[in-house]
Design a protein around this motif. Structure first.
Motif, mmCIF file in Angstrom:
data_model
loop_
_atom_site.group_PDB
_atom_site.id
_atom_site.type_symbol
_atom_site.label_atom_id
_atom_site.label_comp_id
_atom_site.label_asym_id
_atom_site.label_seq_id
_atom_site.Cartn_x
_atom_site.Cartn_y
_atom_site.Cartn_z
ATOM 1 N N ALA A 352 0.760 -1.182 -0.034
ATOM 2 C CA ALA A 352 -0.030 0.017 -0.070
ATOM 3 C C ALA A 352 0.828 1.326 0.055
ATOM 4 C CB ALA A 352 -0.821 -0.185 1.248
ATOM 5 N N ALA A 353 1.701 1.319 0.810
ATOM 6 C CA ALA A 353 2.596 2.317 0.669
ATOM 7 C C ALA A 353 3.578 2.427 -0.600
ATOM 8 C CB ALA A 353 3.970 2.094 1.737
ATOM 9 N N LEU A 354 3.864 1.501 -1.164
ATOM 10 C CA LEU A 354 4.364 1.748 -2.623
ATOM 11 C C LEU A 354 3.170 2.290 -3.464
ATOM 12 C CD1 LEU A 354 6.336 -1.538 -2.839
ATOM 13 C CD2 LEU A 354 7.255 0.620 -2.926
ATOM 14 N N SER A 372 4.317 15.219 0.472
ATOM 15 C CA SER A 372 5.450 14.511 0.346
ATOM 16 C C SER A 372 4.952 13.321 1.224
ATOM 17 C CB SER A 372 6.467 15.303 0.476
ATOM 18 O OG SER A 372 6.460 15.592 2.023
ATOM 19 N N PHE A 373 5.460 12.153 0.687
ATOM 20 C CA PHE A 373 5.422 10.931 1.461
ATOM 21 C C PHE A 373 6.566 9.847 1.341
ATOM 22 C CE2 PHE A 373 3.281 6.596 1.556
ATOM 23 C CZ PHE A 373 3.420 6.471 2.885
ATOM 24 N N ARG A 374 7.454 9.955 2.319
ATOM 25 C CA ARG A 374 8.742 9.078 2.192
ATOM 26 C C ARG A 374 8.936 8.086 3.121
ATOM 27 N NH1 ARG A 374 9.858 14.386 1.514
ATOM 28 N NH2 ARG A 374 10.584 15.400 -0.641
ATOM 29 N N PRO A 375 7.817 7.001 3.279
ATOM 30 C CA PRO A 375 8.074 5.977 4.354
ATOM 31 C C PRO A 375 9.326 5.256 4.448
ATOM 32 C CG PRO A 375 6.712 5.252 2.331
ATOM 33 C CD PRO A 375 7.056 6.637 2.022
ATOM 34 N N PHE A 376 10.002 5.108 3.448
ATOM 35 C CA PHE A 376 11.192 4.255 3.260
ATOM 36 C C PHE A 376 12.488 5.001 3.761
ATOM 37 C CE2 PHE A 376 8.328 2.226 0.303
ATOM 38 C CZ PHE A 376 7.959 1.278 1.340
ATOM 39 N N ALA A 384 4.670 5.373 11.527
ATOM 40 C CA ALA A 384 3.166 5.361 11.259
ATOM 41 C C ALA A 384 2.489 4.030 10.419
ATOM 42 C CB ALA A 384 2.785 6.601 10.654
ATOM 43 N N ILE A 385 3.290 4.064 9.428
ATOM 44 C CA ILE A 385 2.818 2.757 8.471
ATOM 45 C C ILE A 385 3.127 1.442 8.968
ATOM 46 C CG2 ILE A 385 3.711 1.453 6.482
ATOM 47 C CD1 ILE A 385 1.887 4.012 5.880
ATOM 48 N N VAL A 386 4.234 1.087 9.937
ATOM 49 C CA VAL A 386 4.346 -0.049 10.622
ATOM 50 C C VAL A 386 3.295 -0.313 11.761
ATOM 51 C CG1 VAL A 386 5.886 -1.496 11.841
ATOM 52 C CG2 VAL A 386 6.752 -0.305 10.024
ATOM 53 N N GLY A 387 3.258 0.764 12.725
ATOM 54 C CA GLY A 387 2.167 0.789 13.404
ATOM 55 C C GLY A 387 0.936 0.636 13.024
ATOM 56 N N GLY A 388 0.447 1.243 11.982
ATOM 57 C CA GLY A 388 -0.801 1.154 11.205
ATOM 58 C C GLY A 388 -1.047 -0.257 10.765
ATOM 59 N N GLY A 389 -0.051 -0.756 10.128
ATOM 60 C CA GLY A 389 -0.231 -2.096 9.735
ATOM 61 C C GLY A 389 -0.387 -3.446 10.912
#
Length: 803
Positions: A352-354, A372-376, A384-389
């Motif tokens: 989803a992040a990709l 902007s969105f730079r999760p990596f 936030a992404i890992v916690g949300g997952g």
């Protein structure tokens, strides 16, 4: 042990490929949608929060009341507000007044000459209220005194390339201005958009104007001292204004009440303000709607997981029984199943992040943002992404984990399968299907209503012809050559007519009072026109006549009014309105300051503003000075017609370049918020339906597999394909009908409330709901028909040979 759990989880995901693909795809779509909407919502809520002390900065605005009408919010206030607030209220540390120039200015520096828009005329306190970063110069006294200008970096680089322009001269509309400072790039989450700031003192406005309680053109901000009570100040200031302004305004037929609007709320809570073009405005209603949509899409994806996990419980029943016999306790099984869910969710979140990164650029282009969105590469988005997952995995897998771990080993090993879809104990899955498609049906209805209303805004008959009308500003001394300019333009066979004035639909309008002798003073929109205004725009007369060049008294004595004016001024009917006396206080001129005349004509109501505003009393009168020209063209050869207009302009005015726009562009800009909402609703409704259909597809597959032997026996006994498809489909279809009936009242209420924001709107009828139900059934049937038909055409021998 963890390694064993991980291996088992991966083995199960690989073993049940279909289940895994459906769940991963559904969760990926749901989470990607949530990420994109979440980024947009966070950006909308971030406006102006970077400004130091933004909690103490407020904008003053008025709610205006006139002739028993409901109060209307206006972002502009009298110039006296700012001076009074700073002078007479000790809790106010400073004030700021601004004017907005809606016109493009001609900027010149050396050989560089071009029109630029978005200028703000502001007091010197601007840069202390909003301490934006400077590239050159100093904020202190940067806008003190006349003919001072502060440039943005973009404008500075254009007109003074590769140099520090501070102290240099920039020519604006043939006047010299001194550049005092250059701003670095202005943050995009700042509620003001501008290319340059001009010192307010340049205008040298007359004293009587600046002390007026009637003239409401200024955007005004106040900064309260630390610890000051904004609510208490608002009440004190309201009483102060009422005592001074109401004795002046109430005899004129209206009054206003001032309010405070906190800076951080300005962006999202100003959508319903009139004549408030300066701020960059969002809409809290639309932001909240997108929040609900994000929750809906994620909920549908999570419900899919729960449904499919419990539906395939029979496949894992023996595994669970064996594990329990071998000594596994329930806690270990719960941990195992939650681990599988979290693993699947984390994998979905990664995808989803990709997906969100790939779709963010199109979203930015669509919304005009630079999110902007730079999760990596950035820890906060990654966290936030890992916690949300993990959270999504735990929420989606909690019920299946407890449900599966609760199987009794003796029963399942003997072959007593747990409840699956289609049995009497599948109430949870059926409930979740109803909830899923209730949300989908809700989104479908909302999308249909928003699309219909948006189409109505764009296509409603406005009461005049806006197509193929070219607008351009009259600059220099062109007003003095107006008749000659018109005659020259009409020599082109593609030009039908031309008119000049101040107050074209969708553009700047004048608000003023009109006096009805014996009845009092009324607020009105004033359109300052020439003789060809109504004929050029196709405005229809329903009584009386238009202005005539043969009637020499028309410039000094004639008024044309609209239908709303007939009603609001108490004239009865259009026919009775003809000949009624009217008076108007002239803006300027020699002799008597009052224009005394009569109504000579009544025009049909037409929409000069957006359909967000109700048509009110409108007065047309001939005026000696003209601001803009509107040219009606045939549309046969637009390019050559524009070229002719440009050459004609050059013959009359060589000091200013020719610049034009089309009248219908003004109206299209008015409905950008609705256009964006309808598009976003459509995208995420399709996403919600897609995710819901994935779940139905999976459930239909499990249902067909579970009833494979029953279907085989029915086929041997003579059942046809239609019978089998009906057998497998009817329960799903019944659930979709129930889901739609649940969604319809909620959708009607939500859309009814939304439509109340439009004075002109379509009504919701039964056809919308019938269409939504039909569409939901067709979509659901398409999702389940493949598995139903596949089961119906299967060879029954394959399922019964081992019995």
């Amino acid at each position: 042990m963890f390694k064993n759990y991980l291996k088992t989880a991966i083995r199960n995901l690989v073993r049940y490929k279909g289940f895994s693909i459906i769940n991963i795809t559904g969760l990926t779509a749901g989470i990607a949608g949530c990420i994109l909407i979440g980024l947009f919502i966070l950006d909308e809520h971030s406006f102006d929060r970077f400004i130091p002390g933004h909690q103490n900065i407020y904008r003053l605005y008025n709610i205006r009341y006139a002739q028993d009408e409901e109060g209307a919010k206006f972002g502009t206030v009298p110039p006296t507000f700012g001076v009074a607030a700073a002078k007479d209220f000790p809790e106010v540390s400073s004030s700021l007044r601004m004017l907005h120039s809606m016109d493009a200015d001609l900027l010149e520096s050396g050989d560089i000459k071009a029109y630029e828009g978005d200028a703000i005329w502001a007091e010197n306190t601007f840069l202390s209220f909003f301490p934006l970063n400077l590239k050159y110069g100093s904020a202190e006294k940067a806008m003190e005194g006349p003919h001072k200008v502060v440039l943005t970096e973009k404008i500075a680089d254009k007109y003074f390339p590769r140099t520090n322009p501070v102290g240099k001269t920039l020519v604006i509309n043939k006047e010299n201005f001194t550049v005092t400072a250059v701003l670095k790039k202005v943050p995009e989450n700042f509620h003001l958009r501008f290319d340059y700031l001009i010192s307010l003192g340049t205008l040298n406005l007359p004293k009587e104007r600046m002390e007026s309680w009637n003239w409401q053109q200024f955007y005004t901000y106040v900064k309260l001292k630390d610890g000051a009570d904004g609510v208490a100040f608002e009440k004190k200031f309201r009483d102060y204004v009422s005592a001074r302004a109401h004795p002046i305004t109430k005899p004129a037929g209206y009054y206003y009440i001032p309010y405070l609007q906190q800076l951080s709320e300005l962006h999202l809570h100003s959508a319903d303000f009139r004549h408030d073009e300066l701020p960059v405005k969002g809409n809290i209603i639309y932001v909240n709607a997108l929040t609900y949509i994000a929750i809906f899409v994620l909920a549908i994806a999570c419900f899919n997981f729960i449904n499919l996990a419990t539906a395939r419980a029979g496949r894992r029943a023996r595994e669970i029984g064996v594990r329990k016999v071998m000594g596994a306790d329930r806690k270990a099984l719960i941990f195992q199943f939650l681990g599988e869910t979290v693993l699947l969710s984390l994998f979905s979140v990664l995808l989803a992040a990709l997906v969100a990164m790939l779709l963010l650029q199109p979203l930015n282009q669509f919304t005009g943002k630079s999110i902007s969105f730079r999760p990596f590469t950035e820890w906060l988005p990654a966290l936030a992404i890992v916690g949300g997952g993990i959270l999504t995995g735990l929420l989606a897998g909690a019920y299946p984990a407890f449900y599966l771990s609760g199987f009794q080993p003796a029963k399942v090993i003997k072959g007593n399968q747990p409840a699956s879809f289609g049995t009497g104990k599948s109430w949870l899955r059926e409930s979740l299907v109803v909830v899923q498609f209730s949300l989908s049906a809700l989104l479908i209805i909302c999308t249909i209503v928003v699309f219909r209303q948006t189409g109505y805004l764009h296509n409603k008959d406005l009461g005049f012809r806006k197509d193929q009308v070219v607008l351009f500003r009259l600059r220099g001394n062109m007003s003095e050559k107006l008749d000659a300019l018109k005659q020259e333009l009409k020599k082109d066979p593609h030009i039908i007519s031309a008119t000049a004035g101040y107050g074209f639909p969708g553009d700047m309008l004048a608000g003023d009072e009109i006096i009805v002798p014996g009845k009092g003073t009324f607020g009105a929109k004033q359109l300052m026109v020439d003789h060809d205004y109504a004929s050029t725009l196709g405005i229809r007369f329903i009584a009386g006549r238009d202005f005539s060049r043969d009637m020499k008294t028309d410039p000094d004595e004639a008024f044309v009014i609209n239908e709303s004016a007939v009603r609001e001024l108490g004239f009865g009917t259009p026919e009775k309105a003809i000949g009624q006396p009217l008076q108007w206080t002239k803006w300027y001129g020699e002799g008597d300051s009052i224009k005394r005349g009569r109504v000579i004509g009544v025009i049909k109501d037409f929409h000069y503003s957006s359909l967000h505003e109700k048509i009110s009393t409108t007065i047309l009168q001939l005026f000696p000075e003209h601001y803009q020209m509107a040219v009606k063209v045939s549309g046969d050869d637009i390019r050559s017609t524009i070229n002719y207009m440009q050459s004609t302009w050059s013959a009359f005015n060589q000091d200013y370049p020719f610049e034009y726009k089309f009248l219908d562009e003004n109206f299209n800009r008015m409905y950008k918020a609705e256009d964006r909402l309808s598009t976003l609703l459509l995208i995420f409704t399709i996403m919600a339906i897609f995710v819901g259909c994935l779940g139905l597809f999976g459930l239909a597959a499990f249902s067909a597999e579970k009833r494979a032997k029953e279907i085989s026996i029915r086929k041997i006994l003579g059942a046809g394909i239609t019978d089998i498809v009906s057998l497998l489909s009817r329960r799903f279809i019944a659930l979709i009908v129930v889901a739609s009936l649940v969604a319809f009242p909620i959708a009607w209420w939500a859309m009814h409330e939304w439509l109340q924001h439009f004075p002109y709107r379509l009504s919701m009828n039964a056809g919308i709901f019938a269409f939504a139900l039909t569409l939901s059934l067709l979509i659901a049937f398409a999702a389940i028909s493949f598995q139903s038909i596949k089961a119906a055409v299967a060879n029954p021998v394959d399922k019964l040979r081992n019995e």
